[in-house]
Design a protein around this motif. Structure first.
Motif, PDB file in Angstrom:
ATOM      1  N   ILE A   1     -12.437 -18.126  19.111  1.00  0.00           N
ATOM      2  CA  ILE A   1     -11.475 -16.880  18.947  1.00  0.00           C
ATOM      3  C   ILE A   1     -12.212 -15.870  18.476  1.00  0.00           C
ATOM      4  N   SER A   2     -12.187 -14.730  19.200  1.00  0.00           N
ATOM      5  CA  SER A   2     -12.749 -13.629  18.961  1.00  0.00           C
ATOM      6  C   SER A   2     -11.714 -12.717  18.132  1.00  0.00           C
ATOM      7  N   CYS A   3     -11.929 -12.174  16.684  1.00  0.00           N
ATOM      8  CA  CYS A   3     -11.178 -11.392  16.172  1.00  0.00           C
ATOM      9  C   CYS A   3     -11.889 -10.214  15.278  1.00  0.00           C
ATOM     10  N   LYS A   4     -10.909  -9.393  14.971  1.00  0.00           N
ATOM     11  CA  LYS A   4     -11.365  -8.210  14.009  1.00  0.00           C
ATOM     12  C   LYS A   4     -10.708  -8.217  12.701  1.00  0.00           C
ATOM     13  N   LEU A   5     -11.536  -7.825  11.825  1.00  0.00           N
ATOM     14  CA  LEU A   5     -10.918  -7.579  10.475  1.00  0.00           C
ATOM     15  C   LEU A   5      -9.910  -6.584  10.240  1.00  0.00           C
ATOM     16  N   CYS A   6      -8.819  -6.521   9.641  1.00  0.00           N
ATOM     17  CA  CYS A   6      -7.957  -5.542   9.489  1.00  0.00           C
ATOM     18  C   CYS A   6      -8.474  -4.682   8.499  1.00  0.00           C
ATOM     19  N   ASP A   7      -9.396  -4.922   7.646  1.00  0.00           N
ATOM     20  CA  ASP A   7      -9.898  -4.132   6.414  1.00  0.00           C
ATOM     21  C   ASP A   7     -11.150  -4.431   6.320  1.00  0.00           C
ATOM     22  N   PRO A   8     -11.819  -3.505   6.014  1.00  0.00           N
ATOM     23  CA  PRO A   8     -13.506  -3.641   5.967  1.00  0.00           C
ATOM     24  C   PRO A   8     -13.941  -4.433   4.884  1.00  0.00           C
ATOM     25  N   ASN A   9     -13.177  -4.845   3.847  1.00  0.00           N
ATOM     26  CA  ASN A   9     -13.731  -5.666   2.766  1.00  0.00           C
ATOM     27  C   ASN A   9     -12.999  -7.158   2.896  1.00  0.00           C
TER      28      ASN A   9
ATOM     29  N   ASN B   1      -9.992   2.855 -17.363  1.00  0.00           N
ATOM     30  CA  ASN B   1      -9.139   2.719 -18.248  1.00  0.00           C
ATOM     31  C   ASN B   1      -7.927   3.459 -17.874  1.00  0.00           C
ATOM     32  N   LEU B   2      -6.785   2.752 -17.657  1.00  0.00           N
ATOM     33  CA  LEU B   2      -5.492   3.259 -17.094  1.00  0.00           C
ATOM     34  C   LEU B   2      -4.381   3.574 -18.393  1.00  0.00           C
ATOM     35  N   LYS B   3      -3.677   4.594 -18.200  1.00  0.00           N
ATOM     36  CA  LYS B   3      -2.798   5.162 -19.097  1.00  0.00           C
ATOM     37  C   LYS B   3      -1.483   5.355 -18.281  1.00  0.00           C
ATOM     38  N   VAL B   4      -0.324   4.955 -18.675  1.00  0.00           N
ATOM     39  CA  VAL B   4       0.791   5.176 -18.062  1.00  0.00           C
ATOM     40  C   VAL B   4       1.774   6.039 -19.175  1.00  0.00           C
ATOM     41  N   ASP B   5       2.224   7.055 -18.972  1.00  0.00           N
ATOM     42  CA  ASP B   5       3.197   7.902 -19.699  1.00  0.00           C
ATOM     43  C   ASP B   5       4.537   8.035 -19.266  1.00  0.00           C
ATOM     44  N   TYR B   6       5.772   7.999 -20.024  1.00  0.00           N
ATOM     45  CA  TYR B   6       6.921   8.037 -19.496  1.00  0.00           C
ATOM     46  C   TYR B   6       7.858   8.299 -20.681  1.00  0.00           C
ATOM     47  N   VAL B   7       8.939   8.598 -20.412  1.00  0.00           N
ATOM     48  CA  VAL B   7      10.007   8.537 -21.388  1.00  0.00           C
ATOM     49  C   VAL B   7      10.874   7.297 -21.562  1.00  0.00           C
ATOM     50  N   GLY B   8      11.025   6.757 -22.642  1.00  0.00           N
ATOM     51  CA  GLY B   8      11.867   5.104 -22.485  1.00  0.00           C
ATOM     52  C   GLY B   8      10.844   4.250 -23.182  1.00  0.00           C
ATOM     53  N   GLU B   9      11.045   2.978 -22.626  1.00  0.00           N
ATOM     54  CA  GLU B   9      10.329   1.794 -23.081  1.00  0.00           C
ATOM     55  C   GLU B   9      10.240   0.863 -21.819  1.00  0.00           C
ATOM     56  N   CYS B  10       8.877   0.472 -21.448  1.00  0.00           N
ATOM     57  CA  CYS B  10       8.596  -0.114 -20.350  1.00  0.00           C
ATOM     58  C   CYS B  10       7.485  -1.122 -20.617  1.00  0.00           C
ATOM     59  N   THR B  11       7.687  -1.937 -19.523  1.00  0.00           N
ATOM     60  CA  THR B  11       6.491  -3.040 -19.451  1.00  0.00           C
ATOM     61  C   THR B  11       5.824  -2.556 -18.241  1.00  0.00           C
ATOM     62  N   VAL B  12       4.423  -2.524 -18.221  1.00  0.00           N
ATOM     63  CA  VAL B  12       3.822  -2.041 -17.118  1.00  0.00           C
ATOM     64  C   VAL B  12       2.506  -3.180 -16.798  1.00  0.00           C
ATOM     65  N   SER B  13       2.506  -3.594 -15.509  1.00  0.00           N
ATOM     66  CA  SER B  13       1.460  -4.570 -15.045  1.00  0.00           C
ATOM     67  C   SER B  13       0.835  -4.384 -13.913  1.00  0.00           C
ATOM     68  N   LEU B  14      -0.498  -4.711 -13.879  1.00  0.00           N
ATOM     69  CA  LEU B  14      -1.105  -4.432 -12.343  1.00  0.00           C
ATOM     70  C   LEU B  14      -1.758  -5.530 -12.104  1.00  0.00           C
ATOM     71  N   LYS B  15      -2.048  -5.819 -10.848  1.00  0.00           N
ATOM     72  CA  LYS B  15      -2.870  -6.779 -10.115  1.00  0.00           C
ATOM     73  C   LYS B  15      -3.611  -6.109  -9.063  1.00  0.00           C
ATOM     74  N   TRP B  16      -4.781  -6.850  -9.026  1.00  0.00           N
ATOM     75  CA  TRP B  16      -5.655  -6.365  -7.723  1.00  0.00           C
ATOM     76  C   TRP B  16      -6.675  -7.524  -7.485  1.00  0.00           C
ATOM     77  N   ARG B  17      -7.183  -7.328  -6.226  1.00  0.00           N
ATOM     78  CA  ARG B  17      -7.915  -8.288  -5.805  1.00  0.00           C
ATOM     79  C   ARG B  17      -9.426  -7.677  -5.763  1.00  0.00           C
ATOM     80  N   GLU B  18     -10.456  -8.231  -6.058  1.00  0.00           N
ATOM     81  CA  GLU B  18     -11.732  -7.908  -6.147  1.00  0.00           C
ATOM     82  C   GLU B  18     -12.580  -8.040  -4.744  1.00  0.00           C
ATOM     83  N   SER B  19     -13.168  -6.949  -4.408  1.00  0.00           N
ATOM     84  CA  SER B  19     -13.923  -7.240  -3.057  1.00  0.00           C
ATOM     85  C   SER B  19     -15.296  -7.735  -3.452  1.00  0.00           C
ATOM     86  N   TRP B  20     -15.750  -8.577  -2.557  1.00  0.00           N
ATOM     87  CA  TRP B  20     -17.398  -9.089  -2.694  1.00  0.00           C
ATOM     88  C   TRP B  20     -18.103  -9.090  -1.609  1.00  0.00           C
ATOM     89  N   ILE B  21     -17.418  -8.567  -0.350  1.00  0.00           N
ATOM     90  CA  ILE B  21     -18.450  -8.229   0.788  1.00  0.00           C
ATOM     91  C   ILE B  21     -17.820  -6.977   1.407  1.00  0.00           C
TER      92      ILE B  21
END
Length: 266
Positions: free
Chosen positions: A114-122, A246-266
């Protein structure tokens, strides 16, 4: 050469398997590059995204004459973007990437290349890292260390002024997070102090609503629940460079802020 102890295509296991064995060639070649492009519609405008990526070959050998498994493999290879998950014999971590089939060649025994190409360089760790940013509060009351009577006339309210946290990217290249904000708030400013990037969202959310921001160049979008609200976005999408962010999220109100990310190893 790397050997593999797990290879999976869209959840179909090629290793380990009673029906197949498989190998991947070109996955770790630094000089194996090609240019790929795709049409995107979920970002700020319609257009094409071009990137330099890899071309790989997946060699699949049939161990049994299982016609159902054979048809299942052919079906998933025609589904556009395919999730390729794998483990090598020298590392327990599961890595992942997205591929697109370019061609498939069978021999007389039903084995195929199966010949394929990656959709993303990482190539990424399969599991996301996640972080909930801590709420930052102004005002309020700190209890003294000695006995003290609080006057009844004192007013000591506290206000949430934003959320902060440190994202550690231990991978080898810059990656792009998914940000989710819930609660009640408006006039959001998301800042990475390491890169000086700032993303502004002139929008409000109410209880039960979730503001969803995908910063990856191939999937960029801003949604409130399932509604696209990209028109309220200004500034720059957030990236996470290798090391501390260091991430900062400013706003008016009261909120919960979450982040998720995948680390690139190649």
């Amino acid at each position: 050469m790397f050997n593999f102890k797990m290879i999976s295509l869209n959840g179909l296991s090629l290793i380990p398997s009673d029906d197949y064995t498989a190998h991947i060639e070109g996955l770790f070649d630094s000089s194996n590059e090609n240019t790929t492009s795709r049409l995107f519609t979920g970002g700020e405008y319609l257009g094409s995204y071009r990137t330099s990526s890899k071309k790989i070959s997946i060699i699949v050998v049939r161990e049994k004459d299982n016609f159902k498994s054979f048809m299942q493999l052919n079906y998933l290879l025609n589904q556009g973007e395919i999730n390729l998950d794998f483990q090598t014999t020298i590392d327990d971590r599961v890595l992942t990437c997205k591929i697109i089939k370019e061609s498939i060649v069978y021999d007389e025994f039903g084995n195929c290349i199966i010949s394929c190409k990656l959709c993303d360089p990482n190539i990424y760790l399969k599991n996301y890292k996640e972080l909930v940013l801590e709420k930052q509060v102004e005002g309020g009351w700190k209890f003294p260390t000695s006995a003290f009577t609080i006057p009844s006339s004192w007013v000591y309210t506290e206000n949430v002024i934003g959320n902060m946290g440190e994202c550690i990217n231990e991978g080898y290249s810059t990656v792009y997070p998914i940000i989710e904000i819930s609660g009640e708030g408006s006039d959001f400013k998301i800042i990475n102090e390491a890169t000086k990037e700032q993303l502004n969202l002139d929008i409000n959310i109410e209880a039960g609503q979730v503001l969803y921001v995908d910063c990856n160049p191939t999937n960029r979008c801003v949604k409130r629940n399932e509604e696209s609200v990209i028109k309220y976005k200004t500034g720059t999408y957030i990236s996470l460079i290798t090391g501390s962010n260091n991430l900062k999220v400013d706003y008016v109100g009261e909120c919960t802020v979450s982040l998720k990310w995948r680390e690139s190893w190649i």
